[in-house]
Every structure is written in structure tokens, then in C-alpha cells.
Design an enzyme around this catalytic site. Structure first.
Site, PDB file in Angstrom:
ATOM      1  N   LYS A  35      -0.479 195.203  62.229  1.00  0.00           N
ATOM      2  CA  LYS A  35      -1.750 194.505  62.016  1.00  0.00           C
ATOM      3  C   LYS A  35      -2.372 194.946  60.687  1.00  0.00           C
ATOM      4  CE  LYS A  35      -3.844 198.064  64.942  1.00  0.00           C
ATOM      5  NZ  LYS A  35      -4.236 198.413  66.311  1.00  0.00           N
ATOM      6  N   ARG A 130     -12.427 197.889  75.953  1.00  0.00           N
ATOM      7  CA  ARG A 130     -12.409 197.176  74.675  1.00  0.00           C
ATOM      8  C   ARG A 130     -11.760 195.801  74.856  1.00  0.00           C
ATOM      9  NH1 ARG A 130      -9.152 199.190  69.338  1.00  0.00           N
ATOM     10  NH2 ARG A 130      -7.438 198.663  70.742  1.00  0.00           N
ATOM     11  N   TYR A 244     -23.240 209.060  38.177  1.00  0.00           N
ATOM     12  CA  TYR A 244     -24.472 208.513  38.735  1.00  0.00           C
ATOM     13  C   TYR A 244     -25.293 209.595  39.428  1.00  0.00           C
ATOM     14  CZ  TYR A 244     -23.055 203.631  38.096  1.00  0.00           C
ATOM     15  OH  TYR A 244     -22.698 202.425  37.569  1.00  0.00           O
ATOM     16  N   MET A 292     -17.700 202.685  41.384  1.00  0.00           N
ATOM     17  CA  MET A 292     -16.943 201.521  41.867  1.00  0.00           C
ATOM     18  C   MET A 292     -15.508 201.509  41.341  1.00  0.00           C
ATOM     19  SD  MET A 292     -17.776 197.459  41.485  1.00  0.00           S
ATOM     20  CE  MET A 292     -19.418 197.589  42.184  1.00  0.00           C
TER      21      MET A 292
HETATM   22  C1  LIG Z   1      -3.482 199.509  66.733  1.00  0.00           C
HETATM   23  C2  LIG Z   1      -2.870 199.446  68.061  1.00  0.00           C
HETATM   24  C3  LIG Z   1      -1.629 200.060  68.294  1.00  0.00           C
HETATM   25  C4  LIG Z   1      -0.996 200.999  67.304  1.00  0.00           C
HETATM   26  O1  LIG Z   1      -1.737 202.215  67.334  1.00  0.00           O
HETATM   27  P1  LIG Z   1      -1.347 203.467  66.431  1.00  0.00           P
HETATM   28  O2  LIG Z   1      -2.319 204.500  66.862  1.00  0.00           O
HETATM   29  O3  LIG Z   1      -1.567 203.031  65.018  1.00  0.00           O
HETATM   30  O4  LIG Z   1       0.070 203.815  66.707  1.00  0.00           O
HETATM   31  C5  LIG Z   1      -1.006 199.827  69.519  1.00  0.00           C
HETATM   32  N1  LIG Z   1      -1.600 199.065  70.474  1.00  0.00           N
HETATM   33  C6  LIG Z   1      -2.810 198.482  70.287  1.00  0.00           C
HETATM   34  C7  LIG Z   1      -3.401 197.677  71.377  1.00  0.00           C
HETATM   35  C8  LIG Z   1      -3.482 198.666  69.093  1.00  0.00           C
HETATM   36  O5  LIG Z   1      -4.697 198.116  68.929  1.00  0.00           O
END
Ligand SMILES: *Cc1c(COP(=O)(O)O)cnc(C)c1O
Length: 349
Positions: A35, A130, A244, A292
Site C-alpha cells: 500500500k 479500526r 529560520y 522546506m
Molecule cells: C499495513 C498493514 C499490513 C502490513 O503491516 P506491516 O506492519 O507494515 O507489516 C498488514 N495488514 C494490514 C491490515 C495492514 O493495514
């Protein structure tokens, strides 16, 4: 060239996937979570490298990411969508052969009505609160969902990076209670869950961050390096300030190198006056505010001003940098900006 150079070691990613694959029994399949553009490292190159290493199942957060990954991988590998089947996703799921993880009764209804017979999985909430169906909702829909033949049932651990956290055992027990006897392949563990041991592995594991060299997979091969070119140096005299808001003031004559890269490139402003960059083996303190596009570094102690300084590399992992900035390696990785020149290293093994 004045942008930073981000090097991404595809061989190391493949080696990390194989190492996590070996960490579970031979009957357990190892997927790859890619992702957020493969944790910021580039879905096209990373996706292909993982498929070559042997990954046959991939997870992304949203259908749009799944569509991009399908262009990269072509037909064959399974692409699972963690956010499930949202309004507007139906055509993409159908045309690109994506597998949504259904998270609610709404999503179950949408999927089974609009794409009957097409693959799906189920996500259950076992205590993270979640994503996924909770026990009462699952109990109500399980009979007809199981009848429709899900590819897998999954859940996600909230505290897997803390092996002693009581929630791990509780989520494991809840997952068993909600899925024992279903006969459907099951998945509970991401990187942290793999390291909790075989009781957490079930049929399929879903590592993400460990593939990219991040905690809690301590045995990971480092994947990213980032070097920032030195644009200019100057001598700053005692009492003069740098950057800054004048947050750093020279106590003695100091050589300051100004390097290309700043918070717009994901080098978080929290690194101001606490970060460290490296010239080979020699640490050089970041002084003043991160701005930046620029960072200022004390290089007084170097015999010669280098052409660039490393902010990620053998002496500073994404987690080290995250510790300095008060965040986690995941955020450092996914914040790496689009301005860097990206160099993919492969074929070195
Ligand atoms: C992001 C995620 C993973 C991978 O998690 P890592 O800690 O990066 O290995 C697996 N399952 C779900 C549902 C996730 O949201």
C-alpha cells in the site's frame, strides 16, 4: 544535479521477503503489503521485484492502488483491497480482478449483489476497532457469507510490535472464536505478528514494513539510502545564527554546509537541531531549523567538505531517523518526497 538521491535496493527487498517467508512453516503462504506506493518506494519496481521473488498475493489499501498494481503485475497474482468494496469501486474490482476484503454488512451486500460469484475476502475486527466486522455483525452474516465462498478471513493486530502486550493473546483468542471451523484460509499476522511465532501465522501472512527494512524485523537487510548534495558552505562566526528563527547560534567558528532537501521532501521539521547526517563514518550534526528545501549541517570537523551527506544509509536506518524526529519508520518511508532522484539497485546478488 541538486536533488537528493534515493537509492532503493530491490535485491534487499526480495531477500527480506524470502527471510519472512522462511520464518513461517512451509504450508503458510507469505503475501506482500505494498500500500501507499509500496511504502513510498515505488509500486512498479517494488511490485515486480516481489513478484519475481515469489509473492503471489499482494495487499493494497484502496482499489485505485490495486488498479495501478494490476498494470504492473499483469493477470495472475491476487491483489487484495484492505478498504474493501466501496461505492464507485465495482467496475475497477470487476475489470482488474481485484479481491476486496469486505469490512461491513454494507460492503458484503454491495459485493454480493453487484459482483456475485467474484472473489472476495472478509476482514474481522478482533480488538483494534479500526476495520472489519465485529463479532455480533459477523455472527449475523457468517452463514450466507461463508456460503458465498470467501477466499480468506483476516484480522489485524494492534500491538504486534510489543510482544508482551496483552491485546495480542486476546485478539488471537477472538480470531479463533470467530473463525474456527469455517474451513476458510485465515490471515492474522503482519510483520510484527510473524515475529510473535507460529500460533499467529495461520494460512497466510501479510508483511509490509519488514520487506522495506523497518522495525520490528530486526534481521532485515537495509533497503534505502538517501544522500543530499552539498550546495554551499560558509564560515559562521561566534554569535551568528543559522536558519529560520535563529534557533542555533555558533559558539565558535563553524563551517556550515547547506544541503538540498527539506521538509517538503519528507525530512521532518522535527529533525531541527537534533538530526545527524553522515560523511562516510563521520556523523555531522544538523543545526538550525529544517526548512522546506534545505538543511544546514555542521561540518567543521571534516578534513574536506564532501559533495554530499547521507541522511539514510548504513549508519542511520529509517527507524533511527524516525527516533530522532519523534515518529516511526513507516512515516519516514511514506513521506519520502517525489523530488528525489530514485536509483533502483538490482542484480547485485
Ligand atoms: C499495513 C498493514 C499490513 C502490513 O503491516 P506491516 O506492519 O507494515 O507489516 C498488514 N495488514 C494490514 C491490515 C495492514 O493495514
Amino acid at each position: 544535479m541538486s536533488t537528493g538521491i534515493l537509492s532503493i535496493d530491490l535485491d534487499a527487498i526480495a531477500a527480506n521477503w524470502r527471510a519472512l517467508d522462511r520464518a513461517s512453516a512451509s504450508g503458510v503462504q507469505t503475501a506482500a503489503v505494498v500500500k501507499a506506493d509500496a511504502y513510498g518506494l515505488g509500486i512498479a519496481r517494488v511490485g515486480r521485484a516481489l513478484a519475481q521473488a515469489g509473492a503471489r498475493r499482494f495487499f493494497v489499501a484502496v482499489a485505485e492502488e490495486g488498479a495501478a498494481l494490476r498494470q504492473v503485475l499483469g493477470p495472475g497474482p491476487q491483489i487484495c483491497i484492505l478498504s474493501g468494496h466501496m461505492p464507485g469501486d465495482t467496475e475497477m474490482i470487476h475489470d482488474l480482478d481485484l479481491t476486496p476484503m469486505l469490512n461491513s454488512l454494507d460492503q458484503v451486500t454491495r459485493h454480493l449483489e453487484s459482483l456475485p460469484g467474484l472473489p472476495f475476502g472478509v476482514q474481522l475486527d478482533t480488538g483494534m476497532n479500526r476495520l472489519g466486522m465485529e463479532e455480533p455483525e459477523w455472527e449475523a452474516v457468517a452463514p450466507f457469507v461463508l456460503e458465498a465462498g470467501p477466499e480468506m478471513i483476516m484480522s489485524h493486530l494492534a500491538c504486534a510490535d510489543e510482544p508482551d502486550h496483552a491485546l495480542n493473546e486476546l485478539q488471537l483468542a477472538n480470531f479463533h472464536a470467530m473463525t474456527d471451523g469455517t474451513g476458510v484460509p485465515r490471515s492474522l499476522a503482519a510483520t510484527g505478528g510473524i515475529l510473535l511465532g507460529p500460533r499467529y501465522h495461520f494460512d497466510l501472512t501479510r508483511p509490509g514494513v519488514g520487506l522495506f527494512g523497518g522495525r520490528p524485523f530486526e534481521g532485515a537487510m537495509p533497503v534505502v539510502g538517501l544522500s543530499l548534495p552539498v550546495i554551499q558552505t560558509r564560515v559562521v562566526h561566534p554569535g551568528e545564527a543559522v536558519g529560520y528563527s535563529c534557533t542555533w547560534v555558533a559558539e565558535q567558528e563553524t563551517v556550515i554546509a547547506t544541503v538540498s532537501g527539506g521538509y517538503a521532501d519528507g525530512l521532518l521539521r522535527g529533525l531541527s537541531n537534533v538530526g545527524v547526517l553522515w560523511d562516510g563514518e563521520t556523523p555531522c550534526p544538523l543545526v538550525g531549523r529544517v526548512s522546506m528545501d534545505l538543511i544546514t549541517v555542521d561540518v567543521t570537523h571534516l578534513p574536506e567538505v564532501p559533495r554530499s551527506l547521507a541522511i539514510l544509509g548504513p549508519h542511520q536506518t529509517v527507524d533511527d531517523l524516525a527516533d530522532a524526529a519523534g515518529t516511526i519508520g513507516y512515516e519516514i518511508l511514506t513521506s519520502l518526497g517525489p523530488r528525489y532522484g530514485r536509483r533502483y539497485v538490482e542484480g547485485a546478488a
